[in-house]
Write a protein that holds these residues in place. Structure first.
Motif, PDB file in Angstrom:
ATOM      1  N   CYS A  96      58.344  17.348  -6.847  1.00 31.86           N
ATOM      2  CA  CYS A  96      59.602  17.955  -6.447  1.00 31.86           C
ATOM      3  C   CYS A  96      59.740  19.340  -7.071  1.00 31.86           C
ATOM      4  O   CYS A  96      59.821  19.488  -8.294  1.00 31.86           O
ATOM      5  CB  CYS A  96      60.772  17.067  -6.869  1.00 31.86           C
ATOM      6  N   ALA A  97      59.798  20.356  -6.206  1.00 32.26           N
ATOM      7  CA  ALA A  97      59.893  21.741  -6.686  1.00 32.26           C
ATOM      8  C   ALA A  97      61.195  21.980  -7.451  1.00 32.26           C
ATOM      9  O   ALA A  97      61.201  22.686  -8.466  1.00 32.26           O
ATOM     10  CB  ALA A  97      59.775  22.706  -5.512  1.00 32.26           C
ATOM     11  N   LEU A  98      62.287  21.388  -6.986  1.00 40.28           N
ATOM     12  CA  LEU A  98      63.575  21.567  -7.675  1.00 40.28           C
ATOM     13  C   LEU A  98      63.530  20.979  -9.086  1.00 40.28           C
ATOM     14  O   LEU A  98      64.006  21.595 -10.047  1.00 40.28           O
ATOM     15  CB  LEU A  98      64.706  20.901  -6.885  1.00 40.28           C
ATOM     16  N   LEU A  99      62.959  19.798  -9.210  1.00 41.48           N
ATOM     17  CA  LEU A  99      62.869  19.153 -10.514  1.00 41.48           C
ATOM     18  C   LEU A  99      61.910  19.903 -11.434  1.00 41.48           C
ATOM     19  O   LEU A  99      62.208  20.112 -12.614  1.00 41.48           O
ATOM     20  CB  LEU A  99      62.424  17.692 -10.359  1.00 41.48           C
ATOM     21  N   LEU A 100      60.782  20.326 -10.905  1.00 36.75           N
ATOM     22  CA  LEU A 100      59.820  21.072 -11.719  1.00 36.75           C
ATOM     23  C   LEU A 100      60.422  22.387 -12.222  1.00 36.75           C
ATOM     24  O   LEU A 100      60.207  22.776 -13.370  1.00 36.75           O
ATOM     25  CB  LEU A 100      58.536  21.326 -10.929  1.00 36.75           C
ATOM     26  N   ASP A 101      61.177  23.065 -11.359  1.00 37.89           N
ATOM     27  CA  ASP A 101      61.839  24.311 -11.762  1.00 37.89           C
ATOM     28  C   ASP A 101      62.852  24.042 -12.874  1.00 37.89           C
ATOM     29  O   ASP A 101      62.932  24.789 -13.848  1.00 37.89           O
ATOM     30  CB  ASP A 101      62.517  24.957 -10.555  1.00 37.89           C
ATOM     31  N   TRP A 102      63.626  22.956 -12.740  1.00 37.01           N
ATOM     32  CA  TRP A 102      64.606  22.585 -13.757  1.00 37.01           C
ATOM     33  C   TRP A 102      63.909  22.288 -15.081  1.00 37.01           C
ATOM     34  O   TRP A 102      64.353  22.706 -16.144  1.00 37.01           O
ATOM     35  CB  TRP A 102      65.415  21.379 -13.276  1.00 37.01           C
ATOM     36  N   MET A 103      62.788  21.561 -15.014  1.00 36.67           N
ATOM     37  CA  MET A 103      62.039  21.222 -16.228  1.00 36.67           C
ATOM     38  C   MET A 103      61.466  22.485 -16.874  1.00 36.67           C
ATOM     39  O   MET A 103      61.412  22.583 -18.098  1.00 36.67           O
ATOM     40  CB  MET A 103      60.930  20.215 -15.903  1.00 36.67           C
ATOM     41  N   TYR A 104      61.052  23.449 -16.059  1.00 38.75           N
ATOM     42  CA  TYR A 104      60.559  24.723 -16.583  1.00 38.75           C
ATOM     43  C   TYR A 104      61.663  25.416 -17.380  1.00 38.75           C
ATOM     44  O   TYR A 104      61.441  25.899 -18.486  1.00 38.75           O
ATOM     45  CB  TYR A 104      60.064  25.612 -15.441  1.00 38.75           C
ATOM     46  N   HIS A 105      62.878  25.447 -16.821  1.00 41.06           N
ATOM     47  CA  HIS A 105      64.009  26.060 -17.527  1.00 41.06           C
ATOM     48  C   HIS A 105      64.294  25.327 -18.835  1.00 41.06           C
ATOM     49  O   HIS A 105      64.587  25.955 -19.851  1.00 41.06           O
ATOM     50  CB  HIS A 105      65.273  26.067 -16.647  1.00 41.06           C
ATOM     51  N   LEU A 106      64.209  24.019 -18.812  1.00 46.21           N
ATOM     52  CA  LEU A 106      64.444  23.225 -20.011  1.00 46.21           C
ATOM     53  C   LEU A 106      63.393  23.538 -21.085  1.00 46.21           C
ATOM     54  O   LEU A 106      63.731  23.767 -22.244  1.00 46.21           O
ATOM     55  CB  LEU A 106      64.410  21.730 -19.661  1.00 46.21           C
ATOM     56  N   ALA A 107      62.130  23.580 -20.691  1.00 46.73           N
ATOM     57  CA  ALA A 107      61.052  23.882 -21.637  1.00 46.73           C
ATOM     58  C   ALA A 107      61.193  25.299 -22.181  1.00 46.73           C
ATOM     59  O   ALA A 107      61.003  25.537 -23.382  1.00 46.73           O
ATOM     60  CB  ALA A 107      59.695  23.700 -20.956  1.00 46.73           C
ATOM     61  N   PHE A 108      61.540  26.248 -21.316  1.00 41.99           N
ATOM     62  CA  PHE A 108      61.706  27.628 -21.736  1.00 41.99           C
ATOM     63  C   PHE A 108      62.848  27.757 -22.737  1.00 41.99           C
ATOM     64  O   PHE A 108      62.746  28.462 -23.738  1.00 41.99           O
ATOM     65  CB  PHE A 108      61.953  28.526 -20.515  1.00 41.99           C
ATOM     66  N   GLU A 109      63.933  27.015 -22.477  1.00 45.18           N
ATOM     67  CA  GLU A 109      65.086  27.032 -23.372  1.00 45.18           C
ATOM     68  C   GLU A 109      64.711  26.487 -24.762  1.00 45.18           C
ATOM     69  O   GLU A 109      65.078  27.047 -25.783  1.00 45.18           O
ATOM     70  CB  GLU A 109      66.200  26.181 -22.767  1.00 45.18           C
ATOM     71  N   GLU A 110      63.950  25.381 -24.796  1.00 44.78           N
ATOM     72  CA  GLU A 110      63.517  24.817 -26.069  1.00 44.78           C
ATOM     73  C   GLU A 110      62.555  25.746 -26.805  1.00 44.78           C
ATOM     74  O   GLU A 110      62.577  25.838 -28.008  1.00 44.78           O
ATOM     75  CB  GLU A 110      62.866  23.456 -25.840  1.00 44.78           C
ATOM     76  N   PHE A 111      61.708  26.452 -26.050  1.00 41.28           N
ATOM     77  CA  PHE A 111      60.741  27.377 -26.640  1.00 41.28           C
ATOM     78  C   PHE A 111      61.461  28.536 -27.324  1.00 41.28           C
ATOM     79  O   PHE A 111      61.052  28.997 -28.385  1.00 41.28           O
ATOM     80  CB  PHE A 111      59.783  27.904 -25.571  1.00 41.28           C
ATOM     81  N   GLN A 112      62.565  28.986 -26.740  1.00 38.92           N
ATOM     82  CA  GLN A 112      63.312  30.117 -27.294  1.00 38.92           C
ATOM     83  C   GLN A 112      64.047  29.756 -28.568  1.00 38.92           C
ATOM     84  O   GLN A 112      64.367  30.599 -29.370  1.00 38.92           O
ATOM     85  CB  GLN A 112      64.303  30.666 -26.281  1.00 38.92           C
ATOM     86  N   GLU A 113      64.334  28.468 -28.772  1.00 42.20           N
ATOM     87  CA  GLU A 113      65.075  28.044 -29.968  1.00 42.20           C
ATOM     88  C   GLU A 113      64.230  28.065 -31.141  1.00 42.20           C
ATOM     89  O   GLU A 113      63.504  28.143 -31.798  1.00 42.20           O
ATOM     90  CB  GLU A 113      65.647  26.646 -29.770  1.00 42.20           C
TER      91      GLU A 113
END
Length: 113
Positions: A96-113
């Motif tokens: 699912c492209a929508l779910l994968l995109d959401w997970m990318y945002h989640l991972a990116f957010e955690e990486f920035q912390e």
């Protein structure tokens, strides 16, 4: 939590209407006394609820999993909510492209912390 307690909880959670305690011990292939002890521990932990139920004139209990509040952090990535909530598509989550995109945002957010 013991393996049998986890198994009992999974069985109870899998049935939306609940499971009769008189059936649970048969499903688990244990005696009714042991099942009663498992149910007591699950009740004490606040994981299930028990409602008196009469089946063919015999008193038993209907066991239902308690609903727990969802931590909003689990369904949010930044300000984006999990796309699966309310989604009517029948898809394969891994594709699912929508779910994968959401997970990318989640991972990116955690990486920035």
């Amino acid at each position: 939590m013991s393996d049998q307690e986890e198994e009992a909880l999974k069985i109870i959670q899998s049935q939306r209407q609940g499971v009769l305690q008189s059936e649970l011990w048969k499903i688990l292939e244990i005696d009714s006394r042991k099942c009663s002890r498992i149910v007591k521990r699950l009740l004490d932990a606040g994981l299930i609820e028990r409602v008196e139920f009469r089946s063919d004139g015999i008193k038993t209990y209907l066991l239902r999993a308690k609903k727990r509040a969802i931590d909003p952090c689990v369904i949010l990535a930044g300000e984006e909510i999990l796309p699966c909530i309310g989604c009517e598509r029948e898809c394969v989550p891994e594709e699912c492209a929508l779910l994968l995109d959401w997970m990318y945002h989640l991972a990116f957010e955690e990486f920035q912390e």
